[in-house]
Design an enzyme around this catalytic site. Sequence first.
Site, PDB file in Angstrom:
ATOM      1  N   ASP A   1       0.876  -1.164   0.000  1.00  0.00           N
ATOM      2  CA  ASP A   1       0.000   0.000   0.000  1.00  0.00           C
ATOM      3  C   ASP A   1       0.920   1.223   0.000  1.00  0.00           C
ATOM      4  OD1 ASP A   1      -2.399   1.618   0.469  1.00  0.00           O
ATOM      5  OD2 ASP A   1      -1.626   1.821   2.508  1.00  0.00           O
TER       6      ASP A   1
ATOM      7  N   ASP B   1      -0.209   5.190   0.977  1.00  0.00           N
ATOM      8  CA  ASP B   1      -0.489   6.160   2.040  1.00  0.00           C
ATOM      9  C   ASP B   1      -0.631   5.457   3.387  1.00  0.00           C
ATOM     10  OD1 ASP B   1      -1.106   8.726   0.363  1.00  0.00           O
ATOM     11  OD2 ASP B   1      -2.230   7.124  -0.597  1.00  0.00           O
TER      12      ASP B   1
ATOM     13  N   ASP C   1      -1.456  -0.895   6.043  1.00  0.00           N
ATOM     14  CA  ASP C   1      -1.571  -0.282   7.366  1.00  0.00           C
ATOM     15  C   ASP C   1      -2.992  -0.171   7.885  1.00  0.00           C
ATOM     16  OD1 ASP C   1      -2.432   3.018   7.203  1.00  0.00           O
ATOM     17  OD2 ASP C   1      -2.014   1.948   5.353  1.00  0.00           O
TER      18      ASP C   1
END
Length: 226
Positions: free
Chosen positions: A6, A8, A164
Amino acid sequence: MIVIFDLDGTLIDSAPDIHKTANEVLAGEGLGPLDLPTVRSFIGHGVPHLVGRLLGAHGIADEGRAARMVSRFGARYEGAVGLTRLYPGAAEALAALVAQGHRLGLCTNKPVAPARAVMRHLGILDHFTAIIGGDSAPQRKPDPEPLQMAVAACGGGPAVYVGDSEVDAACAAAAEVPLIVHTEGYRKTPVEAFRPVAVFSDFAALPGIVAAQAEVLACGHGVPAQ
């Protein structure tokens, strides 16, 4: 092995730039600014969702206005790199993974153009074999298709996903790809709820985690996140 990231909240802390851009778009609509924690809580589902939440915070539900704001946000997004930073050690970890022979891919809900722009700005773009963004498939994460596309674009085979957030956890589970969680990102719930195969807060630990997971998957004992 294939390692899909991922962006961001995982490799980069882009919330300050997204916050700045969001408030510029709100100002263009005559609406007041929102604070950084509020805007950060909207990140992860793509620009249309973010804009919807911006309007919702002002008590507005207007599809036409939302579409106009998405367009204005997109026009600013590719240049919104000045406040974004790599998480400490991320660049070194990416270089180490490439040196170990892993193929790297990206699966983000950020559109491809701004994703490439910020990765180029931060000097990490060349590490990646494939970049799948929020505009690369009919569905965004948590639908499994973008992650599956990223794995396929890297040549297919054993893979892990490094993310995250709740969106990343749901996507990995749907795609049956083991999840490694960066704990310093934008998640809102306890990391245990994600059922990851590993977690880390320091990027120096990531190459070793990936090497261990590669051994597990090579033995056929990998347990996908559920």
